[in-house]
Scaffold this active site. Sequence first.
Site, mmCIF file in Angstrom:
data_model
loop_
_atom_site.group_PDB
_atom_site.id
_atom_site.type_symbol
_atom_site.label_atom_id
_atom_site.label_comp_id
_atom_site.label_asym_id
_atom_site.label_seq_id
_atom_site.Cartn_x
_atom_site.Cartn_y
_atom_site.Cartn_z
ATOM 1 C CG ASP A 212 93.738 -101.658 -35.282
ATOM 2 O OD1 ASP A 212 92.031 -101.900 -35.071
ATOM 3 O OD2 ASP A 212 94.732 -101.971 -34.643
ATOM 4 C CG ASN B 146 77.901 -114.264 -43.006
ATOM 5 O OD1 ASN B 146 78.008 -113.363 -42.280
ATOM 6 N ND2 ASN B 146 77.584 -114.701 -41.976
ATOM 7 C CE LYS C 15 86.456 -102.785 -43.432
ATOM 8 N NZ LYS C 15 86.850 -103.312 -44.548
ATOM 9 C CD GLU D 250 74.381 -109.160 -32.463
ATOM 10 O OE1 GLU D 250 74.302 -110.229 -31.845
ATOM 11 O OE2 GLU D 250 73.668 -108.426 -31.669
ATOM 12 C CB CYS E 298 76.102 -115.717 -37.677
ATOM 13 S SG CYS E 298 75.043 -114.824 -37.457
ATOM 14 C CB THR E 299 72.425 -118.430 -36.799
ATOM 15 O OG1 THR E 299 71.755 -118.243 -38.021
ATOM 16 C CG2 THR E 299 71.668 -117.219 -36.184
ATOM 17 C CD GLU F 67 81.666 -119.232 -36.166
ATOM 18 O OE1 GLU F 67 80.693 -118.534 -36.207
ATOM 19 O OE2 GLU F 67 82.909 -118.296 -36.158
ATOM 20 C CB THR G 168 87.013 -108.642 -36.287
ATOM 21 O OG1 THR G 168 87.848 -109.485 -36.671
ATOM 22 C CG2 THR G 168 88.087 -107.193 -36.051
HETATM 23 P P1 NAP Z 1 85.853 -110.743 -39.941
HETATM 24 O O1 NAP Z 1 87.093 -111.241 -40.257
HETATM 25 O O2 NAP Z 1 85.458 -110.584 -38.027
HETATM 26 O O3 NAP Z 1 85.607 -109.629 -40.355
HETATM 27 C C1 NAP Z 1 84.262 -108.740 -40.210
HETATM 28 C C2 NAP Z 1 84.571 -107.043 -40.199
HETATM 29 O O4 NAP Z 1 85.363 -106.550 -39.668
HETATM 30 C C3 NAP Z 1 84.626 -107.131 -41.997
HETATM 31 O O5 NAP Z 1 84.317 -106.028 -42.594
HETATM 32 C C4 NAP Z 1 86.547 -106.539 -41.648
HETATM 33 O O6 NAP Z 1 86.827 -106.266 -43.052
HETATM 34 C C5 NAP Z 1 86.578 -106.318 -40.753
HETATM 35 N N1 NAP Z 1 87.370 -105.964 -39.900
HETATM 36 C C6 NAP Z 1 88.627 -106.644 -40.333
HETATM 37 N N2 NAP Z 1 89.947 -106.352 -39.111
HETATM 38 C C7 NAP Z 1 89.211 -105.233 -38.294
HETATM 39 C C8 NAP Z 1 89.836 -104.336 -37.642
HETATM 40 N N3 NAP Z 1 90.651 -104.325 -36.625
HETATM 41 N N4 NAP Z 1 88.811 -103.446 -37.070
HETATM 42 C C9 NAP Z 1 87.917 -103.125 -37.805
HETATM 43 N N5 NAP Z 1 87.120 -103.834 -38.657
HETATM 44 C C10 NAP Z 1 87.802 -105.028 -39.014
HETATM 45 O O7 NAP Z 1 84.382 -111.870 -40.079
HETATM 46 P P2 NAP Z 1 83.828 -112.199 -41.335
HETATM 47 O O8 NAP Z 1 85.060 -112.967 -41.528
HETATM 48 O O9 NAP Z 1 83.704 -111.308 -42.870
HETATM 49 O O10 NAP Z 1 82.428 -113.256 -40.764
HETATM 50 C C11 NAP Z 1 82.143 -114.211 -40.697
HETATM 51 C C12 NAP Z 1 82.388 -113.821 -38.456
HETATM 52 O O11 NAP Z 1 80.862 -113.105 -38.468
HETATM 53 C C13 NAP Z 1 81.674 -115.981 -38.067
HETATM 54 O O12 NAP Z 1 82.489 -115.587 -36.839
HETATM 55 C C14 NAP Z 1 80.367 -115.526 -37.524
HETATM 56 O O13 NAP Z 1 79.471 -116.252 -37.183
HETATM 57 C C15 NAP Z 1 79.713 -113.715 -38.207
HETATM 58 N N6 NAP Z 1 78.840 -113.128 -38.091
HETATM 59 C C16 NAP Z 1 78.187 -112.814 -36.858
HETATM 60 C C17 NAP Z 1 76.603 -112.765 -36.847
HETATM 61 C C18 NAP Z 1 75.751 -112.416 -36.393
HETATM 62 O O14 NAP Z 1 75.119 -111.982 -35.902
HETATM 63 N N7 NAP Z 1 76.262 -113.006 -34.130
HETATM 64 C C19 NAP Z 1 76.406 -112.771 -38.147
HETATM 65 C C20 NAP Z 1 77.090 -113.021 -39.472
HETATM 66 C C21 NAP Z 1 78.638 -113.157 -38.874
HETATM 67 P P3 NAP Z 1 88.218 -107.039 -44.102
HETATM 68 O O15 NAP Z 1 87.105 -107.843 -44.768
HETATM 69 O O16 NAP Z 1 88.234 -105.965 -44.931
HETATM 70 O O17 NAP Z 1 88.643 -107.734 -43.390
#
Ligand code: NAP
Length: 496
Positions: free
Chosen positions: A230, A169, A192, A264, A298-299, A391, A248
């Site tokens: 992984d 995002n 990555k 985060e 996220c927020t 969420e 994740t």
């Molecule tokens: P996500 O599915 O957890 O993916 C995040 C990152 O992890 C991507 O780069 C993804 O790569 C990678 N990934 C996936 N599987 C992995 C594995 N087994 N090992 C290591 N990396 C792996 O999250 P998203 O859908 O991109 O983002 C939405 C989430 O992020 C929401 O839950 C949101 O609340 C949270 N978020 C939190 C914050 C904060 O600061 N707290 C800020 C923004 C977003 P691929 O894209 O290649 O799968």
Amino acid sequence: MAGTGAFADIFDGDAYKYYSDGEWKKSSSGKTVAIINPTTRKTQYKVQACTQEEVNKVMDLAKTAQKSWAKTPLWKRAELLHKAAAILKEHKAPIAECLVKEIAKPAKDSVTEVVRSGDLVSYCAEEGVRILGEGKFLVSDSFPGNERTKYCLTSKVPLGVILAIPPFNYPVNLAVSKIAPALIAGNSLVLKPPTQGAVSCLHMVHCFHLAGFPKGLISCVTGKGSEIGDFLTMHPGVNCISFTGGDTGIAISKKAGMIPLQMELGGKDACIVLEDADLDLVASNIIKGGFSYSGQRCTAVKVVLVMESVADALVEKVKAKVAKLTVGAPEDDSDITPVVSESSANFIEGLVKDAKEKGATFCQEYKREGNLIWPLLLDNVRPDMRIAWEEPFGPVLPVIRINSIEEGIHHCNASNFGLQGCVFTKDVNKAILISDAMETGTVQINSAPARGPDHFPFQGLKDSGIGSQGVTNSINMMTKIKTTVINLPTPSYTMG
Ligand code: NAP
């Protein structure tokens, strides 16, 4: 234009390359990963599917490059970061173009993300020269039983190789929020990028390349997280993981070795509205907080907990504003744009259907075309509905009516998440009490939750994270304290 001009080296006419040893390369896998445009639902870009051998190689390079980078004077590291920030801002247009195509972020917000990222890099360089230029001096005789025979000098030293994994995002902003603190602190960095957002990240990395950072210091390996994730996170060459994303991160925390983690993760940010709140202010903040970037923040405000006595009035005001939101393509700067993937849209739809079956009041008709979901306010949501806890990461916002402040705080604290929350009231004393009672990393008083300005501390409790980010906290997190103790043969008291 993306992949042309200054960025021609990163693209081979069919797929984008990955970055290793200061060069743009095609993966020996011969395979690519498709990036689907959320608006057209067609392949927009392709990136390399990097192999484990290529990951091993960047880890080796990162280890070697870090040793000499740590010996590079701090002011020189800062100078290079300032240069990268300027190049990033200069090339905001092609990078923003990628954000529009890869993650359907509205065009203006995409430009804002790149500019904000350049500012973050500069700020980090400035902050780094200050906080890393300072250490501590302790003397031993403050601890019982000791004479002043020991002088203790502390300084902050780099951790080594930082693995950075941002989410889709804010792929550029949340990548530089890891890259800049890592580099200023003398670490090397392996990025990555998220698959949706990878091409924006590759353009951003090229700006660091153009700034002239040493070879091997920064690398960017692409591929699906589910395939190489992984291998990366469990790699013995990694000395710290800075991750932003969803659940994740919880899985990574369980698998990673004994290294510092900055996590985060997700949130279910509650907006508590008291009887004395300025309802116009609340309504504007609910719109901004709940529906900006189609709720994919996220927020984002993810549940409204409003006192029953003002609930009708608030819902009416929010409904009127929802009706004015524009829905369409990111290129047209629509307020609501398609969510990132079909699976996300299906997930959101599942939450909506569950709420329908359990009797929530639909303030608008539910409408979806492809990945585009029209903004939806769900009133009279109850705790037995999934949307009360999960969420959605989409433009669907539940309203729960409460009869006491305690009920609101209880709902907030019963969540697995604890990222941010907000409270609207004119009574500052009540606001402070509620803020203290909410189990979240941050509480905003009379404004929607937000990650930023980027130098503010930002952290989640419970399943929302480990550690804290924000420029200063990230620099500190990516360093370790090193101590040198000078032992004197006899006690020495200044002027004594
Ligand atoms: P996500 O599915 O957890 O993916 C995040 C990152 O992890 C991507 O780069 C993804 O790569 C990678 N990934 C996936 N599987 C992995 C594995 N087994 N090992 C290591 N990396 C792996 O999250 P998203 O859908 O991109 O983002 C939405 C989430 O992020 C929401 O839950 C949101 O609340 C949270 N978020 C939190 C914050 C904060 O600061 N707290 C800020 C923004 C977003 P691929 O894209 O290649 O799968």
